[in-house]
Scaffold this motif. Structure first.
Motif, PDB file in Angstrom:
ATOM      1  N   ALA A 161     -35.722  15.539  10.513  1.00 27.00           N
ATOM      2  CA  ALA A 161     -36.476  14.856  11.567  1.00 27.00           C
ATOM      3  C   ALA A 161     -36.960  13.488  11.097  1.00 27.00           C
ATOM      4  O   ALA A 161     -36.966  12.525  11.861  1.00 27.00           O
ATOM      5  N   SER A 162     -37.348  13.396   9.837  1.00 29.81           N
ATOM      6  CA  SER A 162     -37.843  12.113   9.328  1.00 29.81           C
ATOM      7  C   SER A 162     -36.724  11.079   9.261  1.00 29.81           C
ATOM      8  O   SER A 162     -36.971   9.873   9.351  1.00 29.81           O
ATOM      9  N   VAL A 163     -35.498  11.528   9.108  1.00 30.54           N
ATOM     10  CA  VAL A 163     -34.357  10.620   9.128  1.00 30.54           C
ATOM     11  C   VAL A 163     -33.986  10.258  10.571  1.00 30.54           C
ATOM     12  O   VAL A 163     -33.619   9.121  10.868  1.00 30.54           O
ATOM     13  N   HIS A 164     -34.119  11.201  11.449  1.00 30.87           N
ATOM     14  CA  HIS A 164     -33.719  11.015  12.836  1.00 30.87           C
ATOM     15  C   HIS A 164     -34.576   9.967  13.543  1.00 30.87           C
ATOM     16  O   HIS A 164     -34.071   9.147  14.308  1.00 30.87           O
ATOM     17  N   ALA A 165     -35.887  10.003  13.318  1.00 36.12           N
ATOM     18  CA  ALA A 165     -36.798   9.067  13.989  1.00 36.12           C
ATOM     19  C   ALA A 165     -38.035   8.883  13.132  1.00 36.12           C
ATOM     20  O   ALA A 165     -38.431   9.784  12.388  1.00 36.12           O
ATOM     21  N   ASP A 166     -38.668   7.708  13.261  1.00 40.21           N
ATOM     22  CA  ASP A 166     -39.818   7.394  12.413  1.00 40.21           C
ATOM     23  C   ASP A 166     -41.069   8.163  12.802  1.00 40.21           C
ATOM     24  O   ASP A 166     -41.944   8.387  11.972  1.00 40.21           O
ATOM     25  N   ASP A 167     -41.189   8.522  14.053  1.00 38.55           N
ATOM     26  CA  ASP A 167     -42.365   9.262  14.515  1.00 38.55           C
ATOM     27  C   ASP A 167     -41.901  10.457  15.331  1.00 38.55           C
ATOM     28  O   ASP A 167     -42.256  10.615  16.490  1.00 38.55           O
ATOM     29  N   TYR A 168     -41.081  11.292  14.705  1.00 36.57           N
ATOM     30  CA  TYR A 168     -40.493  12.445  15.390  1.00 36.57           C
ATOM     31  C   TYR A 168     -41.611  13.430  15.758  1.00 36.57           C
ATOM     32  O   TYR A 168     -42.441  13.784  14.917  1.00 36.57           O
ATOM     33  N   ARG A 169     -41.595  13.861  16.992  1.00 38.76           N
ATOM     34  CA  ARG A 169     -42.549  14.867  17.440  1.00 38.76           C
ATOM     35  C   ARG A 169     -41.797  15.987  18.146  1.00 38.76           C
ATOM     36  O   ARG A 169     -40.994  15.739  19.035  1.00 38.76           O
ATOM     37  N   GLY A 170     -42.074  17.211  17.734  1.00 37.30           N
ATOM     38  CA  GLY A 170     -41.405  18.336  18.369  1.00 37.30           C
ATOM     39  C   GLY A 170     -41.859  19.655  17.778  1.00 37.30           C
ATOM     40  O   GLY A 170     -42.485  19.698  16.709  1.00 37.30           O
TER      41      GLY A 170
END
Length: 475
Positions: free
Chosen positions: A397-406
């Motif tokens: 998730a940290s690679v996918h987006a800088d502020d991943y929420r889920g």
């Protein structure tokens, strides 16, 4: 009046009808499909495909803005005109030429017109030129006419000419303001789409948004829509509607307030397209959902089948196509006198309709779910263990987006040690869903899932985190 005889007559040439006809032809049966509108049906022209086209561009912009380095390349807003042009391309400008060509290549005859039953295995088709054709089916008639938007009986509502889902997905421009009546999947997706276009959106929701889903997922979508400027009014209903010529529509709400908007989308449910099919000619009630067994045979008959939305089982294109595959194959088997495999999970039944239906809701964030929610599992008498995990804590998730929420939730049958449901809420989680669907359908024990190693670094590593939470020794 001309007359024709076929092995199978399919009423409705949407994706579901096409699939049942294709399987019947593959089983050696001469088949005709009857369609009053466009071959390809609701999904191709007014539902799945155009709605996702409307949603995709803004989702791509949000995804780019969520990653440093890509964010700097995004210098403008969504180009609504370009989005609508892309939607038109995806719907082939509402031309079904390519779908008709596919029917021809598959050996399926097409008859355009409105079909109605006139008796057992008999169908009369009124063609566009006003002439009639009487069809007789040697083996089966299949109803695949789908569903239509339900317009609630609210004073003045019909008079303001509200949008249905068809109008929302085929609009030629984005209105300045849009009021959406309803809080289900269609309402939430269209609120997401039009808010992304810069339309001022107000939602009027009788209970809560996405009430059939896990509450945490609905809460994430609610927060995201509100952050996008959507005004969500919950716990209220429309009691009266009015519109003066050339002005906005005005909706009067049960709490005494009112909402004005250029357009009003009514997304309060669906109704089966069975009112004009001649069901009374075979002893069935017009306008009702068609009650079928798991081979999709209409109960009380030995020749009438129904597939897709019209059954009321699972109003999703992919589930209707699954039902169609079962129906087409079992019709061919019965016609040939072959063995019918109608035990649960057999080749000729749609068992998954009951407990393993997958669905992706293309909101922000996406919601992907399969099987039972925790509440539904408890209501079914299952001793439930819930495994929740913050998707942002997974390395992928940290690679996918800088502020991943889920968030991801696994619903486990504690007595059998198997997954009975899963819900993912987060960016692009739809791509996680099929693994969960396989686990639910196959009833893979958690102790065996421990050996299904997720690749690193992907968001799929949530599976490992779930199993660690469950505890390897007790899985």
């Amino acid at each position: 009046m001309s007359q024709e005889q076929y092995d199978v007559v399919v009423i409705g040439a949407g994706a579901v009808g096409e699939n049942v006809a294709d399987r019947a032809v593959a089983g050696g049966l001469r088949t005709v499909i009857v369609e009053a509108e466009l071959v390809g049906g609701e999904c191709s022209y007014w539902a799945c495909m155009p709605s996702k086209a409307l949603l995709r561009s803004a989702a791509a912009v949000r995804a780019a803005r969520a990653v440093d380095g890509a964010r700097q390349a995004v210098t403008g807003d969504v180009d609504v005109t370009a989005v609508l042009h892309r939607r038109d391309a995806i719907t082939h400008d509402w031309s079904d030429d390519s779908q008709v060509q596919w029917l021809e290549s598959a050996g399926i005859d097409l008859l355009r017109g409105h079909a109605a039953l006139t008796g057992g295995r008999r169908v009369r088709v009124r063609r566009p030129d006003g002439t009639d054709v009487d069809l007789t089916a040697r083996h089966a008639v299949v109803v695949a006419t789908g569903s239509a938007a339900l317009l609630p009986d609210i004073p003045g509502l019909a008079g303001i000419h509200p949008w249905t889902s068809r109008d929302a997905t085929s609009a030629r421009s984005a209105p300045a303001s849009l009021a959406i009546v309803g809080g289900g999947v269609v309402a939430a997706e269209m609120a997401t789409a039009y808010a992304g276009f810069g339309t001022a959106v107000t939602m009027i929701v009788r209970s809560r948004l996405l009430g059939a889903m896990e509450p945490f997922a609905a809460d994430l979508v609610t927060a995201s829509l509100e952050a996008a400027g959507v005004d969500i009014r919950t716990g209220v209903e429309v009691v009266r509607a009015e519109r003066e010529e050339g002005s906005d529509a005005v909706l009067h709400l049960s709490d005494g307030t009112r909402v004005a908007a250029a357009e009003v989308l009514v997304a309060t449910g669906r109704t089966p397209r069975t009112s004009d099919l001649g069901l009374d000619a075979v002893g069935l009630a017009p306008g009702d959902w068609l009650d079928v067994d798991d081979t999709m045979l209409v109960r009380g008959t030995d020749w009438l089948y129904a597939v897709g939305d019209v059954t009321g089982r699972a109003l999703l294109t992919h589930q209707g196509k699954y039902q169609a595959r079962a129906a087409g194959d079992v019709i061919a088997a019965r016609a040939a006198g072959a063995t019918v495999d109608d035990a649960p999970w057999g080749a000729h039944v749609a068992t998954a309709d009951h407990a393993a239906v997958p669905q992706v809701t293309f909101t922000d964030p996406e919601i992907a779910s399969v099987g039972l929610t925790a509440r539904a599992a408890e209501d079914a008498g299952i001793r439930v263990r819930v495994l929740d995990y913050d998707l942002a804590a997974v390395a992928g998730a940290s690679v996918h987006a800088d502020d991943y929420r889920g968030t991801a939730r696994a619903v486990v049958d504690a007595d059998r040690g198997v997954l009975v449901g899963a819900t993912f809420a987060g960016p692009d989680v739809g791509e996680l869903l099929h693994a969960a669907t396989i686990a639910v359908v196959a009833e893979v024990p958690l102790r065996r899932l421990w050996h299904a190693v997720p690749a690193y670094p992907t968001v799929s590593e949530v599976w490992l985190r779930w199993l660690e939470t469950a505890g390897r020794a007790t899985a």
